[in-house]
Design a protein around this motif. Structure first.
Motif, PDB file in Angstrom:
ATOM      1  N   PRO A 145       1.642 -18.799  -2.110  1.00 15.62           N
ATOM      2  CA  PRO A 145       2.878 -19.168  -2.806  1.00 15.62           C
ATOM      3  C   PRO A 145       2.952 -18.646  -4.239  1.00 15.62           C
ATOM      4  O   PRO A 145       4.049 -18.324  -4.720  1.00 15.62           O
ATOM      5  N   ALA A 146       1.808 -18.568  -4.926  1.00 11.55           N
ATOM      6  CA  ALA A 146       1.813 -18.045  -6.294  1.00 11.55           C
ATOM      7  C   ALA A 146       2.164 -16.559  -6.306  1.00 11.55           C
ATOM      8  O   ALA A 146       2.895 -16.087  -7.183  1.00 11.55           O
ATOM      9  N   VAL A 147       1.656 -15.821  -5.330  1.00 10.61           N
ATOM     10  CA  VAL A 147       2.004 -14.389  -5.228  1.00 10.61           C
ATOM     11  C   VAL A 147       3.487 -14.246  -4.909  1.00 10.61           C
ATOM     12  O   VAL A 147       4.187 -13.397  -5.481  1.00 10.61           O
ATOM     13  N   GLU A 148       3.979 -15.081  -4.008  1.00 10.21           N
ATOM     14  CA  GLU A 148       5.391 -15.014  -3.629  1.00 10.21           C
ATOM     15  C   GLU A 148       6.300 -15.373  -4.804  1.00 10.21           C
ATOM     16  O   GLU A 148       7.423 -14.844  -4.912  1.00 10.21           O
ATOM     17  N   ALA A 149       5.812 -16.240  -5.702  1.00  8.54           N
ATOM     18  CA  ALA A 149       6.600 -16.575  -6.889  1.00  8.54           C
ATOM     19  C   ALA A 149       6.812 -15.340  -7.758  1.00  8.54           C
ATOM     20  O   ALA A 149       7.898 -15.139  -8.321  1.00  8.54           O
ATOM     21  N   GLN A 150       5.792 -14.510  -7.885  1.00  7.42           N
ATOM     22  CA  GLN A 150       5.930 -13.268  -8.645  1.00  7.42           C
ATOM     23  C   GLN A 150       6.933 -12.326  -7.979  1.00  7.42           C
ATOM     24  O   GLN A 150       7.747 -11.683  -8.644  1.00  7.42           O
ATOM     25  N   ILE A 151       6.899 -12.262  -6.655  1.00  4.86           N
ATOM     26  CA  ILE A 151       7.836 -11.401  -5.926  1.00  4.86           C
ATOM     27  C   ILE A 151       9.268 -11.917  -6.077  1.00  4.86           C
ATOM     28  O   ILE A 151      10.214 -11.132  -6.232  1.00  4.86           O
ATOM     29  N   ASP A 152       9.439 -13.233  -6.063  1.00  4.32           N
ATOM     30  CA  ASP A 152      10.771 -13.797  -6.265  1.00  4.32           C
ATOM     31  C   ASP A 152      11.323 -13.416  -7.641  1.00  4.32           C
ATOM     32  O   ASP A 152      12.529 -13.168  -7.794  1.00  4.32           O
ATOM     33  N   LYS A 153      10.438 -13.366  -8.626  1.00  3.68           N
ATOM     34  CA  LYS A 153      10.871 -13.002  -9.983  1.00  3.68           C
ATOM     35  C   LYS A 153      11.143 -11.512 -10.091  1.00  3.68           C
ATOM     36  O   LYS A 153      12.108 -11.080 -10.741  1.00  3.68           O
ATOM     37  N   ASP A 154      10.301 -10.712  -9.475  1.00  6.19           N
ATOM     38  CA  ASP A 154      10.457  -9.254  -9.556  1.00  6.19           C
ATOM     39  C   ASP A 154      10.197  -8.636  -8.184  1.00  6.19           C
ATOM     40  O   ASP A 154       9.061  -8.278  -7.865  1.00  6.19           O
ATOM     41  N   PRO A 155      11.229  -8.515  -7.368  1.00  9.61           N
ATOM     42  CA  PRO A 155      11.050  -7.998  -6.000  1.00  9.61           C
ATOM     43  C   PRO A 155      10.592  -6.538  -5.947  1.00  9.61           C
ATOM     44  O   PRO A 155      10.222  -6.062  -4.874  1.00  9.61           O
ATOM     45  N   TYR A 156      10.633  -5.857  -7.081  1.00 10.81           N
ATOM     46  CA  TYR A 156      10.260  -4.442  -7.090  1.00 10.81           C
ATOM     47  C   TYR A 156       8.889  -4.195  -7.711  1.00 10.81           C
ATOM     48  O   TYR A 156       8.578  -3.090  -8.127  1.00 10.81           O
ATOM     49  N   MET A 157       8.068  -5.244  -7.772  1.00  7.83           N
ATOM     50  CA  MET A 157       6.698  -5.071  -8.268  1.00  7.83           C
ATOM     51  C   MET A 157       5.794  -4.724  -7.093  1.00  7.83           C
ATOM     52  O   MET A 157       5.406  -5.574  -6.294  1.00  7.83           O
ATOM     53  N   ALA A 158       5.444  -3.455  -6.992  1.00  2.00           N
ATOM     54  CA  ALA A 158       4.637  -2.987  -5.859  1.00  2.00           C
ATOM     55  C   ALA A 158       3.281  -3.685  -5.811  1.00  2.00           C
ATOM     56  O   ALA A 158       2.760  -3.976  -4.723  1.00  2.00           O
ATOM     57  N   GLU A 159       2.697  -3.963  -6.988  1.00  3.77           N
ATOM     58  CA  GLU A 159       1.373  -4.598  -7.032  1.00  3.77           C
ATOM     59  C   GLU A 159       1.400  -5.986  -6.413  1.00  3.77           C
ATOM     60  O   GLU A 159       0.427  -6.412  -5.789  1.00  3.77           O
ATOM     61  N   ALA A 160       2.526  -6.696  -6.593  1.00  3.29           N
ATOM     62  CA  ALA A 160       2.630  -8.034  -6.012  1.00  3.29           C
ATOM     63  C   ALA A 160       2.747  -7.954  -4.493  1.00  3.29           C
ATOM     64  O   ALA A 160       2.119  -8.739  -3.771  1.00  3.29           O
ATOM     65  N   TRP A 161       3.533  -7.018  -3.989  1.00  2.00           N
ATOM     66  CA  TRP A 161       3.628  -6.846  -2.535  1.00  2.00           C
ATOM     67  C   TRP A 161       2.278  -6.442  -1.947  1.00  2.00           C
ATOM     68  O   TRP A 161       1.891  -6.891  -0.871  1.00  2.00           O
ATOM     69  N   TYR A 162       1.574  -5.581  -2.678  1.00  2.00           N
ATOM     70  CA  TYR A 162       0.240  -5.161  -2.220  1.00  2.00           C
ATOM     71  C   TYR A 162      -0.704  -6.354  -2.121  1.00  2.00           C
ATOM     72  O   TYR A 162      -1.414  -6.530  -1.116  1.00  2.00           O
ATOM     73  N   LEU A 163      -0.682  -7.222  -3.146  1.00  2.00           N
ATOM     74  CA  LEU A 163      -1.558  -8.393  -3.127  1.00  2.00           C
ATOM     75  C   LEU A 163      -1.164  -9.344  -2.009  1.00  2.00           C
ATOM     76  O   LEU A 163      -2.026  -9.945  -1.350  1.00  2.00           O
ATOM     77  N   LEU A 164       0.146  -9.473  -1.769  1.00  2.00           N
ATOM     78  CA  LEU A 164       0.592 -10.310  -0.660  1.00  2.00           C
ATOM     79  C   LEU A 164       0.073  -9.748   0.667  1.00  2.00           C
ATOM     80  O   LEU A 164      -0.346 -10.498   1.551  1.00  2.00           O
ATOM     81  N   GLY A 165       0.076  -8.421   0.786  1.00  2.24           N
ATOM     82  CA  GLY A 165      -0.488  -7.795   1.986  1.00  2.24           C
ATOM     83  C   GLY A 165      -1.964  -8.098   2.138  1.00  2.24           C
ATOM     84  O   GLY A 165      -2.432  -8.429   3.237  1.00  2.24           O
ATOM     85  N   LEU A 166      -2.707  -8.012   1.039  1.00  2.97           N
ATOM     86  CA  LEU A 166      -4.140  -8.340   1.084  1.00  2.97           C
ATOM     87  C   LEU A 166      -4.349  -9.786   1.523  1.00  2.97           C
ATOM     88  O   LEU A 166      -5.258 -10.084   2.310  1.00  2.97           O
ATOM     89  N   ALA A 167      -3.513 -10.682   0.994  1.00  2.00           N
ATOM     90  CA  ALA A 167      -3.659 -12.101   1.320  1.00  2.00           C
ATOM     91  C   ALA A 167      -3.391 -12.345   2.803  1.00  2.00           C
ATOM     92  O   ALA A 167      -4.166 -13.026   3.484  1.00  2.00           O
ATOM     93  N   TYR A 168      -2.310 -11.789   3.321  1.00  2.00           N
ATOM     94  CA  TYR A 168      -2.000 -11.990   4.740  1.00  2.00           C
ATOM     95  C   TYR A 168      -3.053 -11.314   5.629  1.00  2.00           C
ATOM     96  O   TYR A 168      -3.401 -11.839   6.696  1.00  2.00           O
ATOM     97  N   HIS A 169      -3.565 -10.186   5.195  1.00  2.00           N
ATOM     98  CA  HIS A 169      -4.651  -9.543   5.942  1.00  2.00           C
ATOM     99  C   HIS A 169      -5.870 -10.455   5.978  1.00  2.00           C
ATOM    100  O   HIS A 169      -6.551 -10.574   7.003  1.00  2.00           O
TER     101      HIS A 169
END
Length: 485
Positions: free
Chosen positions: A205-229
């Motif tokens: 949820p903390a990673v998703e909060a960053q994505i909600d604030k800035d949907p175009y932050m590639a690093e946040a999407w990458y970290l979300l991918g690592l987390a789901y992996h």
């Protein structure tokens, strides 16, 4: 190293600076030999850092004792500087002395009633006590007191994660983002540090909060991918990594993550397609981490010859890569080219005898080439080293049964089940072997027990012995547990 919040930097100790010039060894000698009675706050912090850094030359227990003495002296001499209390509380939390920790916090708050970090540490102590409501109450109080200092919010997030209070991270992350704090590097540190899925899930949820604030932050999407992996949700990981590379087509780590997630999802065609596109745009050396995934995916899509070329290329660079030797041998083993597979499998098992699969597949290759003495000896050795591996006993039983030793196969399966009583596959296998060896009543009794445990796994029994499909009694019993499901 203990946790050092950045809001207590060296500048906080300027007023008590009294000549420390950076010679920590000399400072430690003064402290240990009691040559001096007084030390500045800055010197005590330097001593604490010195004693909490691992040293091969010093006794860890002795270093711990000195570190604690330093912090106690710091609290006595400078009770108005909270950093000493923070480190004492950390120590006490580690020792599960929560009441004592609260007393130190009370004392420090008497000098600094508006210090949000002290309020935060109180919430962390309550978290360790299991008082979740109180923990969140004090976390929220600390956040209300923190003002607009983004570095303080970063410290707060780092602190609750350092103290393993992962569920407290989400509200801190959301407030931190209001002030543009950088939370992704902190979250990435802790997500990469653990393999515990429940911890990773609490941080998503903390990673998703960053994505909600800035949907175009590639690093946040990458970290979300690592987390789901990390929690084996590969479909979600693929989506997240795909967003990351869509935003930043040159994000090599995100591309690697995407290929790895697709591989885990057994999407071998896309692994091959992605790899062959990436090799055109990134240096070949940067692809080394996924060379093996590409090679196996080629085998899975029917391009085994090319797969072997890739594996042999990897082995030229990394001749000690046991997994590569094993996978190369496995490509031949799958095609029942056991004689060709054998030297590769032997090399893998020689390099890493702790990997049970290497030994089991090698034993199977010996069986396939009629080297009876070798496979019997190897299965025996493996059973002593890996008694709690059901696949070992299942394969051994097959080899014995196919070799005309049905009675021994039955004995081995029973032994395997004794070591692995939760293995439903061994239970079904035991039922099949009882039936095949003429003890049909026992077979039906064991089969019913297996069906009671899990009625979905019975098909493996027919794979092992297709002739059992001709038994009306077996089919009737299975129907009793599966009809209408």
């Amino acid at each position: 190293m203990r946790f050092f919040p950045s809001d207590y930097d060296d500048d906080d100790f300027d007023e008590s600076f009294d000549g420390f010039q950076g010679d920590v060894d000399s400072l430690a000698n003064d402290f240990e030999s009691k040559k001096r009675e007084q030390f500045s706050a800055r010197e005590l912090i330097e001593l604490f850092r010195y004693y909490t850094n691992p040293s091969e030359q010093r006794n860890p227990f002795q270093l711990d004792q000195y570190a604690k003495m330093v912090i106690e002296l710091g609290i006595q001499t400078f009770p108005y500087i909270p950093v000493f209390t923070l480190h004492m509380v950390e120590w006490l939390v580690h020792e599960h002395k929560y009441k004592k920790a609260h007393k130190y916090v009370d004392q420090a708050l008497g000098y600094n009633p508006m210090d949000p970090t002290l309020v935060l540490i109180r919430g962390i102590v309550h978290g360790h006590e299991g008082a979740r409501k109180l923990a969140f109450d004090f976390i929220n109080q600390a956040l209300d007191m923190a003002g607009d200092d983004e570095s303080l919010y970063e410290d707060f997030l780092d602190m609750v994660l350092h103290f393993e209070q992962y569920d407290l991270a989400a509200p801190i992350a959301k407030k931190a983002l209001v002030y543009d704090a950088e939370i992704i590097p902190i979250l990435e540190k802790y997500i990469n540090r653990t393999e515990e899925t429940h911890i990773i899930k609490m941080l998503i949820p903390a990673v998703e909060a960053q994505i909600d604030k800035d949907p175009y932050m590639a690093e946040a999407w990458y970290l979300l991918g690592l987390a789901y992996h990390g929690v084996d949700e590969f479909d979600e990981a693929i989506k997240a990594f795909d967003y990351a590379v869509t935003i930043n087509d040159s994000f090599m780590d995100a591309w690697i993550g995407l290929v790895e997630a697709r591989y885990e999802n057994e999407d071998y065609e896309n692994v091959v397609a992605d790899y062959e596109q990436l090799i055109k745009k990134f240096p070949e050396k940067s692809m080394e981490d996924i060379d093996g995934l590409y090679a196996w995916s080629l085998h899975e899509v029917g391009l085994s010859s090319k797969s072997r070329e890739i594996y042999k290329g990897i082995l030229k660079r990394f001749p000690q890569d046991a997994e590569c030797w094993y996978s190369l041998g496995l490509t031949y083993h799958h095609e029942e080219q056991y004689q060709v597979a054998m030297p590769y499998l032997e090399k893998a098992f020689q390099l890493d005898p702790s990997e049970v699969d290497y030994g089991v597949v090698l034993a199977s290759a010996y069986f396939g080439t009629n080297q009876t003495e070798k496979w019997k000896k190897l299965y025996e050795e493996l059973s002593e080293t890996f008694p709690f591996e059901p696949e070992l006993w299942l394969d051994w039983g097959v080899a014995l049964y196919e070799n005309g030793e049905a009675g021994d196969a039955l004995d081995i399966t029973e032994t395997g089940l004794e070591n692995n009583p939760q293995s439903i596959q061994l239970l079904y296998r035991l039922a099949a072997l009882f039936y095949l060896t003429g003890n049909k009543d026992m077979a039906l009794m064991v089969l019913e027990k297996a069906l009671e445990f899990d009625a979905t796994e019975y098909t493996g029994m027919f794979t092992f012995a297709p002739e059992l499909k001709n038994s009306i009694k077996i089919l009737t019993l299975i129907g009793k547990y599966t009809q209408g499901k």
